[in-house]
Design a protein around this motif. Structure first.
Motif, PDB file in Angstrom:
ATOM      1  N   PHE A 163      20.414  -9.552  35.011  1.00 26.40           N
ATOM      2  CA  PHE A 163      19.474  -8.703  34.274  1.00 26.40           C
ATOM      3  C   PHE A 163      18.189  -8.475  35.067  1.00 26.40           C
ATOM      4  O   PHE A 163      17.707  -9.372  35.776  1.00 26.40           O
ATOM      5  CB  PHE A 163      19.110  -9.358  32.950  1.00 26.40           C
ATOM      6  CG  PHE A 163      19.989  -8.959  31.786  1.00 26.40           C
ATOM      7  CD1 PHE A 163      21.145  -8.242  31.972  1.00 26.40           C
ATOM      8  CD2 PHE A 163      19.622  -9.311  30.488  1.00 26.40           C
ATOM      9  CE1 PHE A 163      21.951  -7.872  30.898  1.00 26.40           C
ATOM     10  CE2 PHE A 163      20.414  -8.951  29.403  1.00 26.40           C
ATOM     11  CZ  PHE A 163      21.576  -8.230  29.607  1.00 26.40           C
ATOM     12  N   ASN A 164      17.623  -7.259  34.898  1.00 24.32           N
ATOM     13  CA  ASN A 164      16.296  -6.990  35.445  1.00 24.32           C
ATOM     14  C   ASN A 164      15.262  -7.245  34.342  1.00 24.32           C
ATOM     15  O   ASN A 164      15.621  -7.618  33.211  1.00 24.32           O
ATOM     16  CB  ASN A 164      16.196  -5.571  36.002  1.00 24.32           C
ATOM     17  CG  ASN A 164      16.461  -4.502  34.945  1.00 24.32           C
ATOM     18  OD1 ASN A 164      16.119  -4.654  33.767  1.00 24.32           O
ATOM     19  ND2 ASN A 164      17.073  -3.395  35.358  1.00 24.32           N
ATOM     20  N   LEU A 165      13.988  -7.040  34.642  1.00 31.22           N
ATOM     21  CA  LEU A 165      12.928  -7.368  33.686  1.00 31.22           C
ATOM     22  C   LEU A 165      13.028  -6.526  32.413  1.00 31.22           C
ATOM     23  O   LEU A 165      12.839  -7.041  31.308  1.00 31.22           O
ATOM     24  CB  LEU A 165      11.552  -7.189  34.333  1.00 31.22           C
ATOM     25  CG  LEU A 165      10.368  -7.650  33.467  1.00 31.22           C
ATOM     26  CD1 LEU A 165      10.418  -9.160  33.249  1.00 31.22           C
ATOM     27  CD2 LEU A 165       9.040  -7.257  34.111  1.00 31.22           C
ATOM     28  N   THR A 170      13.898  -6.205  26.684  1.00 28.50           N
ATOM     29  CA  THR A 170      14.537  -5.525  25.564  1.00 28.50           C
ATOM     30  C   THR A 170      15.317  -6.497  24.688  1.00 28.50           C
ATOM     31  O   THR A 170      15.225  -6.468  23.454  1.00 28.50           O
ATOM     32  CB  THR A 170      15.479  -4.414  26.066  1.00 28.50           C
ATOM     33  OG1 THR A 170      14.715  -3.433  26.772  1.00 28.50           O
ATOM     34  CG2 THR A 170      16.201  -3.744  24.901  1.00 28.50           C
ATOM     35  N   MET A 171      16.078  -7.380  25.323  1.00 25.57           N
ATOM     36  CA  MET A 171      16.882  -8.338  24.566  1.00 25.57           C
ATOM     37  C   MET A 171      16.002  -9.314  23.796  1.00 25.57           C
ATOM     38  O   MET A 171      16.242  -9.594  22.613  1.00 25.57           O
ATOM     39  CB  MET A 171      17.823  -9.094  25.491  1.00 25.57           C
ATOM     40  CG  MET A 171      18.681 -10.135  24.779  1.00 25.57           C
ATOM     41  SD  MET A 171      20.028 -10.787  25.796  1.00 25.57           S
ATOM     42  CE  MET A 171      21.197  -9.408  25.717  1.00 25.57           C
ATOM     43  N   LEU A 266      11.466 -12.401  37.687  1.00 27.68           N
ATOM     44  CA  LEU A 266      10.216 -12.711  36.990  1.00 27.68           C
ATOM     45  C   LEU A 266       9.047 -12.780  37.959  1.00 27.68           C
ATOM     46  O   LEU A 266       7.900 -12.545  37.584  1.00 27.68           O
ATOM     47  CB  LEU A 266      10.337 -14.035  36.227  1.00 27.68           C
ATOM     48  CG  LEU A 266      11.445 -14.124  35.183  1.00 27.68           C
ATOM     49  CD1 LEU A 266      11.414 -15.483  34.492  1.00 27.68           C
ATOM     50  CD2 LEU A 266      11.331 -13.003  34.157  1.00 27.68           C
ATOM     51  N   PHE A 267       9.352 -13.101  39.229  1.00 26.58           N
ATOM     52  CA  PHE A 267       8.307 -13.133  40.250  1.00 26.58           C
ATOM     53  C   PHE A 267       8.265 -11.862  41.077  1.00 26.58           C
ATOM     54  O   PHE A 267       7.187 -11.382  41.439  1.00 26.58           O
ATOM     55  CB  PHE A 267       8.500 -14.334  41.179  1.00 26.58           C
ATOM     56  CG  PHE A 267       7.412 -14.474  42.212  1.00 26.58           C
ATOM     57  CD1 PHE A 267       6.158 -14.937  41.850  1.00 26.58           C
ATOM     58  CD2 PHE A 267       7.629 -14.124  43.544  1.00 26.58           C
ATOM     59  CE1 PHE A 267       5.135 -15.052  42.790  1.00 26.58           C
ATOM     60  CE2 PHE A 267       6.627 -14.235  44.488  1.00 26.58           C
ATOM     61  CZ  PHE A 267       5.372 -14.705  44.114  1.00 26.58           C
ATOM     62  N   THR A 268       9.420 -11.291  41.374  1.00 31.89           N
ATOM     63  CA  THR A 268       9.440 -10.097  42.223  1.00 31.89           C
ATOM     64  C   THR A 268       8.896  -8.871  41.494  1.00 31.89           C
ATOM     65  O   THR A 268       8.344  -7.968  42.126  1.00 31.89           O
ATOM     66  CB  THR A 268      10.866  -9.797  42.725  1.00 31.89           C
ATOM     67  OG1 THR A 268      11.747  -9.660  41.617  1.00 31.89           O
ATOM     68  CG2 THR A 268      11.358 -10.910  43.632  1.00 31.89           C
ATOM     69  N   ASP A 269       9.014  -8.838  40.178  1.00 28.70           N
ATOM     70  CA  ASP A 269       8.470  -7.713  39.411  1.00 28.70           C
ATOM     71  C   ASP A 269       6.991  -7.986  39.127  1.00 28.70           C
ATOM     72  O   ASP A 269       6.635  -9.009  38.534  1.00 28.70           O
ATOM     73  CB  ASP A 269       9.237  -7.551  38.093  1.00 28.70           C
ATOM     74  CG  ASP A 269       8.968  -6.202  37.429  1.00 28.70           C
ATOM     75  OD1 ASP A 269       7.780  -5.879  37.208  1.00 28.70           O
ATOM     76  OD2 ASP A 269       9.940  -5.484  37.111  1.00 28.70           O
ATOM     77  N   LYS A 270       6.149  -7.069  39.551  1.00 32.02           N
ATOM     78  CA  LYS A 270       4.694  -7.244  39.424  1.00 32.02           C
ATOM     79  C   LYS A 270       4.237  -7.394  37.976  1.00 32.02           C
ATOM     80  O   LYS A 270       3.199  -7.986  37.699  1.00 32.02           O
ATOM     81  CB  LYS A 270       3.965  -6.083  40.083  1.00 32.02           C
ATOM     82  CG  LYS A 270       4.146  -6.007  41.592  1.00 32.02           C
ATOM     83  CD  LYS A 270       3.397  -4.824  42.180  1.00 32.02           C
ATOM     84  CE  LYS A 270       3.591  -4.750  43.697  1.00 32.02           C
ATOM     85  NZ  LYS A 270       2.888  -3.581  44.284  1.00 32.02           N
TER      86      LYS A 270
END
Length: 318
Positions: A163-165, A170-171, A266-270
């Motif tokens: 899953f992406n952020l 959403t979930m 969780l870290f790679t997405d700003k």
């Protein structure tokens, strides 16, 4: 549009009224020692095997995200939740911990058939977190046990390792949980293990090793999970302190050592990085956020009042 708003408002009011009936001293007059009884049974099981901790913690999460926190994951009817591939590894120490604690509670004459399996699971989860060095916290009680458990109901209800952020948010939002709640609950991956098959694509693909994965860590994972190895081989989720409930999970993410894509994102997405950095630098901030998130998680889809039942046997309906 107005119809949708009215429906959402009604649903929100219904959910709020259900968990409003939960309270910390729910069994004060019917089973006043329930917390100490459960704590003692859980500690005994924990001394026998450490897997009790991550198994019970994961069991609670899986239960609440499918049909709500009603212990339906413990039912053993044909094609039950536990038979879904996402739950099959749960039917071990987590299950046994709840069963042993239920037996201990019901062996007390004043408590017999008065405490739900759902509440025992919630208490046991708090206790395993504390036993591994994490925070202890007050648990709201008063849940009733569900009577329905289906394998089909698990489908698309649990987070996927890839899953992406946005998918994660959403979930979790569908259960009233914020992004901060989601990141705090993800910190439970500081305990326990996964299996080679769950992250194989990150270390073996035509494009090579996942670029968000620490290369040295990826090579170590390749050694532990060589090609064609049994995909069920267990690997610690936290490579630094897998037996301690601490904020090492977030420090690992800062170094590119999140085992799943859904961890590392969780870290790679700003949009979520600042929260990861906060929890990595401040263990107390993580603990506080985790307790808040666990309390909210424990309210998801609860049955209260005359709904459901109090199971005599956690594995089957009365």
């Amino acid at each position: 549009m107005k119809k949708q708003i009215v429906c959402l408002l009604f649903l929100s009011l219904f959910i709020a009224s259900s968990y409003a009936q939960l309270k910390q001293n729910f069994y004060q007059s019917t089973c006043p020692n329930v917390e100490s009884i459960v704590r003692s049974a859980v500690a005994k099981k924990f001394q026998q095997t450490f897997v009790t901790a991550p198994g019970t913690l994961r069991l609670f999460f899986h239960d609440c995200f499918v049909r709500g926190c009603d212990a339906s994951v413990l039912l053993s009817n044909a094609n039950a939740e536990k038979d879904h591939h996402d739950d099959m590894s749960l039917a071990g120490d987590g299950f046994d911990t709840v069963i042993k604690a239920k037996e201990a509670v019901d062996s007390n004459p004043s408590c017999r058939n008065k405490v739900s399996c759902a509440d025992i699971l919630a208490l046991a989860t708090r206790d395993v977190v504390a036993l591994t060095g994490g925070p202890s916290y007050k648990v709201e009680l008063g849940r009733r046990d569900g009577r329905i458990s289906t394998k089909a109901s698990v489908q698309h209800k649990l987070p996927h390792p890839e899953f992406n952020l946005d998918q994660l948010n959403t979930m979790f939002a569908s259960h009233g949980l914020s992004q901060t709640d989601m990141i705090a609950l993800s910190g439970a991956h500081t305990l326990g293990f996964s299996h080679c098959g769950q992250f194989k694509k990150r270390i073996y693909s035509k494009a090579g090793i996942d670029q968000t994965l620490n290369r040295q860590y990826a090579l170590e994972l390749r050694q532990m999970c060589p090609l064609n190895v049994d995909p069920r081989i267990a690997i610690n989720m936290d490579p630094t302190s897998p037996n301690i409930f601490d904020n090492a999970y977030y420090k690992n993410l800062q170094q590119g050592k999140g085992l799943f894509t859904s961890d590392q994102v969780l870290f790679t997405d700003k949009r979520s990085r600042a929260t990861v950095n906060l929890f990595a630098s401040n263990n107390n901030a993580f603990y506080q956020a985790f307790v808040t998130a666990m309390t909210k998680l424990g309210r998801v889809g609860v049955l209260t009042g005359n709904q459901g039942e109090i199971r005599r046997d956690c594995s089957r309906v009365n």
